[in-house]
Design a protein around this motif. Structure first.
Motif, mmCIF file in Angstrom:
data_model
loop_
_atom_site.group_PDB
_atom_site.id
_atom_site.type_symbol
_atom_site.label_atom_id
_atom_site.label_comp_id
_atom_site.label_asym_id
_atom_site.label_seq_id
_atom_site.Cartn_x
_atom_site.Cartn_y
_atom_site.Cartn_z
ATOM 1 N N MET A 48 0.833 -1.211 0.000
ATOM 2 C CA MET A 48 0.000 0.000 0.000
ATOM 3 C C MET A 48 0.862 1.253 0.000
ATOM 4 S SD MET A 48 -3.241 -0.644 2.488
ATOM 5 C CE MET A 48 -3.551 1.078 2.772
ATOM 6 N N ALA A 49 1.879 1.240 0.857
ATOM 7 C CA ALA A 49 2.771 2.400 0.951
ATOM 8 C C ALA A 49 3.511 2.620 -0.367
ATOM 9 C CB ALA A 49 3.752 2.204 2.095
ATOM 10 N N ASP A 50 3.947 1.545 -1.000
ATOM 11 C CA ASP A 50 4.641 1.666 -2.288
ATOM 12 C C ASP A 50 3.703 2.185 -3.371
ATOM 13 O OD1 ASP A 50 6.954 -1.191 -2.073
ATOM 14 O OD2 ASP A 50 7.007 0.832 -1.230
ATOM 15 N N SER A 51 2.454 1.762 -3.328
ATOM 16 C CA SER A 51 1.476 2.254 -4.308
ATOM 17 C C SER A 51 1.253 3.750 -4.124
ATOM 18 C CB SER A 51 0.134 1.524 -4.150
ATOM 19 O OG SER A 51 0.321 0.150 -4.296
ATOM 20 N N ILE A 52 1.163 4.176 -2.884
ATOM 21 C CA ILE A 52 0.996 5.608 -2.605
ATOM 22 C C ILE A 52 2.220 6.381 -3.104
ATOM 23 C CG2 ILE A 52 0.954 7.318 -0.730
ATOM 24 C CD1 ILE A 52 -0.899 5.356 0.766
ATOM 25 N N SER A 53 3.410 5.844 -2.832
ATOM 26 C CA SER A 53 4.638 6.491 -3.312
ATOM 27 C C SER A 53 4.618 6.596 -4.832
ATOM 28 C CB SER A 53 5.868 5.697 -2.889
ATOM 29 O OG SER A 53 5.985 5.674 -1.503
ATOM 30 N N GLY A 54 4.133 5.549 -5.480
ATOM 31 C CA GLY A 54 4.056 5.554 -6.946
ATOM 32 C C GLY A 54 3.152 6.656 -7.461
ATOM 33 N N MET A 55 2.013 6.839 -6.799
ATOM 34 C CA MET A 55 1.075 7.884 -7.238
ATOM 35 C C MET A 55 1.672 9.276 -7.057
ATOM 36 S SD MET A 55 -2.509 6.338 -5.834
ATOM 37 C CE MET A 55 -3.484 7.771 -6.160
ATOM 38 N N VAL A 56 2.311 9.495 -5.929
ATOM 39 C CA VAL A 56 2.929 10.800 -5.664
ATOM 40 C C VAL A 56 4.076 11.033 -6.653
ATOM 41 C CG1 VAL A 56 4.153 12.186 -3.948
ATOM 42 C CG2 VAL A 56 2.269 10.726 -3.233
ATOM 43 N N LEU A 57 4.840 9.974 -6.921
ATOM 44 C CA LEU A 57 5.932 10.058 -7.899
ATOM 45 C C LEU A 57 5.394 10.458 -9.258
ATOM 46 C CD1 LEU A 57 8.751 7.408 -8.314
ATOM 47 C CD2 LEU A 57 7.677 8.411 -10.286
ATOM 48 N N LEU A 58 4.278 9.845 -9.658
ATOM 49 C CA LEU A 58 3.670 10.132 -10.952
ATOM 50 C C LEU A 58 3.329 11.618 -11.069
ATOM 51 C CD1 LEU A 58 0.938 7.887 -12.558
ATOM 52 C CD2 LEU A 58 0.926 10.316 -12.871
ATOM 53 N N ILE A 98 13.557 5.209 -5.221
ATOM 54 C CA ILE A 98 14.404 4.238 -4.507
ATOM 55 C C ILE A 98 13.659 3.739 -3.267
ATOM 56 C CG2 ILE A 98 16.622 3.893 -3.359
ATOM 57 C CD1 ILE A 98 17.589 6.377 -5.011
ATOM 58 N N PRO A 99 13.451 2.409 -3.146
ATOM 59 C CA PRO A 99 12.622 1.893 -2.048
ATOM 60 C C PRO A 99 13.095 2.316 -0.654
ATOM 61 C CG PRO A 99 12.975 0.182 -3.668
ATOM 62 C CD PRO A 99 13.826 1.331 -4.077
ATOM 63 N N THR A 100 14.408 2.327 -0.438
ATOM 64 C CA THR A 100 14.906 2.645 0.900
ATOM 65 C C THR A 100 14.810 4.133 1.236
ATOM 66 O OG1 THR A 100 17.100 2.717 -0.082
ATOM 67 C CG2 THR A 100 16.492 0.691 1.067
ATOM 68 N N MET A 101 14.569 4.973 0.200
ATOM 69 C CA MET A 101 14.502 6.426 0.425
ATOM 70 C C MET A 101 13.076 6.958 0.346
ATOM 71 S SD MET A 101 17.677 7.241 0.790
ATOM 72 C CE MET A 101 17.988 8.943 0.381
ATOM 73 N N ARG A 102 12.108 6.053 0.214
ATOM 74 C CA ARG A 102 10.736 6.500 -0.035
ATOM 75 C C ARG A 102 10.156 7.287 1.118
ATOM 76 N NH1 ARG A 102 8.743 1.390 -3.563
ATOM 77 N NH2 ARG A 102 9.736 2.185 -5.433
ATOM 78 N N LEU A 103 10.501 6.936 2.332
ATOM 79 C CA LEU A 103 9.959 7.684 3.480
ATOM 80 C C LEU A 103 10.435 9.133 3.427
ATOM 81 C CD1 LEU A 103 8.332 7.686 6.058
ATOM 82 C CD2 LEU A 103 10.337 6.887 7.304
ATOM 83 N N LYS A 104 11.701 9.318 3.133
ATOM 84 C CA LYS A 104 12.246 10.694 3.006
ATOM 85 C C LYS A 104 11.564 11.427 1.846
ATOM 86 C CE LYS A 104 16.875 10.007 4.958
ATOM 87 N NZ LYS A 104 16.809 8.587 5.359
ATOM 88 N N GLY A 105 11.344 10.709 0.745
ATOM 89 C CA GLY A 105 10.669 11.301 -0.415
ATOM 90 C C GLY A 105 9.262 11.742 -0.079
ATOM 91 N N LEU A 106 8.570 10.931 0.720
ATOM 92 C CA LEU A 106 7.203 11.295 1.108
ATOM 93 C C LEU A 106 7.194 12.501 2.037
ATOM 94 C CD1 LEU A 106 5.493 7.822 1.583
ATOM 95 C CD2 LEU A 106 4.900 9.547 -0.089
ATOM 96 N N TYR A 107 8.169 12.577 2.938
ATOM 97 C CA TYR A 107 8.283 13.762 3.793
ATOM 98 C C TYR A 107 8.493 15.009 2.931
ATOM 99 C CZ TYR A 107 8.602 11.527 8.413
ATOM 100 O OH TYR A 107 8.326 10.850 9.578
ATOM 101 N N ALA A 108 9.420 14.899 1.963
ATOM 102 C CA ALA A 108 9.719 16.039 1.084
ATOM 103 C C ALA A 108 8.496 16.432 0.262
ATOM 104 C CB ALA A 108 10.885 15.694 0.158
ATOM 105 N N SER A 109 7.788 15.448 -0.276
ATOM 106 C CA SER A 109 6.605 15.746 -1.092
ATOM 107 C C SER A 109 5.510 16.375 -0.232
ATOM 108 C CB SER A 109 6.089 14.484 -1.781
ATOM 109 O OG SER A 109 5.604 13.569 -0.831
#
Lengths: 155, 128
Positions: A17-27, A77-88
């Motif tokens: 679920m978290a990866d799917s959310i990251s994918g949507m935000v990335l898009l 990058i899977p290991t950096m996704r939490l940081k990416g979500l904070y930044a987004s």
């Protein structure tokens, strides 16, 4: 053994679920950054028309898409996704604040030239941003809970 | 009964799939939605941008149409009540006109205040 398998399934589902959310935000971030770069001159003109950003339009016109691309790399990058979500999360809050300011203060709003997003009015854009703020927050909570579950095993 | 710590293995390659899909969709969306600004096939065809500076009812007055640059045009706002921000002319003659390099005709508006083309060389594009 059954309990262990169920626990493992729960973690995997959370990660999915978290990866799917990251994918949507990335898009969304990749789309908006590439749109800005593809029509760079138009984007710069829109920033120049904004009373808040006129003095720094040239810098922001490059800095903003570059920052968005940096967030895209973090989300990729899977290991950096939490940081990416904070930044987004922080970036979208800033964007939303800017939109609210423009609607409240500017009598003649410049055109909303952002690819598909240009079809949205400025108020609709705010709701669009609020949705992604909630999405980023959900992704952050899922990753953090997943981390907690792993660090507290075995109980 | 002691439980052994089970290492939960996550396959990193599988976790990249959502990102890869997102990148493909985003790049495809940009490719399809970015407007193409190409040159006309007719080398004599040029595009000029004008901004209406008059009041309602003055649309037929040529002097109320002020030529602007493409950058100014791109930065203009056009809300739902103002349409027809661009008129493209493909004729070049008549030096006695206010705009000697361009041929301008009067522009009529329909019931909804949308400028209507009056010559076949004219095109009215709604910025909205």
């Amino acid at each position: 053994m059954n309990f262990i398998l169920k626990y493992q399934q729960k973690i995997n589902r959370r990660i999915l679920m978290a990866d799917s959310i990251s994918g949507m935000v990335l898009l969304v971030f990749l789309y908006t950054s590439l749109s800005k770069l593809a029509d760079h001159q138009i984007f710069k003109n829109v920033l120049t028309a904004s009373p808040l950003l006129t003095p720094v339009a040239g810098v922001v016109a490059w800095l903003l898409p570059a920052t968005e691309l940096a967030v895209v790399v973090l989300l990729f990058i899977p290991t950096m996704r939490l940081k990416g979500l904070y930044a987004s999360f922080i970036l979208i809050i800033l964007f939303t604040g800017y939109l609210i300011y423009m609607i409240a203060v500017t009598p003649h709003l410049p055109c909303n030239c952002g690819g598909v997003l240009k079809m949205l009015t400025w108020p609709q854009h705010i709701f669009f941003n609020l949705f992604f703020i909630l999405l980023s927050l959900t992704g952050i909570l899922l990753y953090k809970r997943n981390k907690n579950m792993r660090s507290h095993w075995p109980p | 009964m002691k439980f052994q710590l089970i290492k939960i293995k996550s396959t990193n390659m599988i976790r990249y799939i959502t990102s890869i899909f997102a990148v493909i969709i985003a790049v495809g969306a940009v490719a399809f939605t970015t407007p193409k600004r190409g040159t006309s096939h007719n080398p004599k065809a040029l595009t000029y941008y004008f901004q209406f500076t008059g009041s309602h009812g003055d649309e037929a007055d040529v002097t109320k149409w002020q030529e602007i640059s493409v950058n100014t045009y791109d930065g203009l706002s056009c809300d739902a009540s103002h349409q027809g921000c661009k008129i493209a002319s493909t004729s070049v003659d008549n030096p006695s006109d206010p705009f000697p390099d361009r041929e301008i005709t009067s522009v009529t508006v329909n019931a909804n205040d949308v400028p209507q083309p009056t010559m076949e060389n004219f095109e009215v594009a709604n910025k909205q």
